[in-house]
Design an enzyme around this catalytic site. Structure first.
Site: not given
Length: 272
Positions: A70, A101-102, A257
């Site tokens: 996202r 859903d980002g 990440d």
């Protein structure tokens, strides 16, 4: 717009009167089409990373789909000789969102904004926060605490509530992560690696040197520069973690990440 950092706006060369403009809010809420005065040749992008191979929740089914679920980089500026990258967090789905859903919500976005600026004020290397924009029409459901007695003794959220969507714009000299380099390193080290794989690994390392370590062993052979860079990366990460210990910060999601090659705190999701 809910809040912005005048100091970060100044770093980016954005005048204070621009922050309250419709163009500023449109651009940093991901609606670049509304900013006619800011034509761009580039496409906003999200990036894949690699660390421990995750296949079960990979959207591609092969372990190569972990990355910015996202977070979307939307631009760079060079001000007074220093480059800054701007990235929207919570702007929507990317190819790497793994079923999410980002979006981000106002509650977590406020936390991201305040925590990153507080860490900077405490003298700890970190990404910065430029702005926080909230939607007046969009909401998503997120787990939260109902307040009901939990007879099993658990402390996890036990209710789903609707929360306003929000977008934080975070800023750093670069968002290049250890996982980006690892992605190309694993491809170059696998059986059957091609010259293209090796060339791509060389390119990402050269990019790391250019963006974060241009002053490390300049003019030396590439191999020597890489070894020297590794030493400086280790020093920066060591200083970063010691800074966390100094103020009692615990990064709850410190994987490849969220580990920046430049040695800065990133991603104020789970932390204490």
């Amino acid at each position: 717009i809910v809040i912005h950092s005048p100091a970060v706006a100044g770093l980016l060369g954005i005048p204070e009167d621009e922050v309250s403009s419709e163009a500023f809010v449109a651009f940093f809420s991901g609606d670049q089409a509304r900013v006619g005065s800011l034509p761009s040749w580039c496409t906003p992008y999200a990036l894949a990373i690699m660390g421990r191979r995750m296949v079960s929740n990979c959207p591609f089914g092969n372990g190569n789909g972990y990355g910015d679920g996202r977070a979307i980089s939307v631009g760079e500026v060079v001000v007074d000789g220093r480059r800054w990258e701007m990235q929207l967090k919570g702007a929507g789905r990317t190819p790497f969102c793994r079923g999410g859903d980002g979006r981000a919500v106002l509650r977590s976005s406020i936390r991201e904004f305040l925590a990153s600026e507080a860490m900077h004020a405490l003298g700890i290397e970190t990404t910065r926060a430029l702005s926080l924009v909230v939607s007046r029409s969009e909401s998503v459901r997120r787990p939260w605490y109902s307040g009901r007695p939990n007879f099993f003794g658990g402390r996890d959220p036990d209710d789903m509530i609707a929360e306003q969507c929000a977008i934080t714009t975070r800023v750093a000299p670069s968002f290049l992560r250890i996982g980006h380099v690892d992605l190309f390193a694993r491809r170059a080290a696998r059986d059957g690696a091609t010259d293209k794989d090796l060339a791509e690994l060389n390119a990402i390392v050269e990019h790391a040197l250019f963006r974060e370590y241009s002053d490390v062993a300049p003019g030396q052979p590439m191999e020597d520069r890489v070894v020297a860079m590794l030493g400086v990366v280790a020093e920066r990460l060591g200083a970063l973690v010691s800074g966390w210990l100094r103020v009692g910060f615990c990064q709850g999601n410190f994987n490849s990440d969220n580990c920046l090659v430049g040695g800065r705190t990133m991603d104020y999701g789970p932390f204490g």
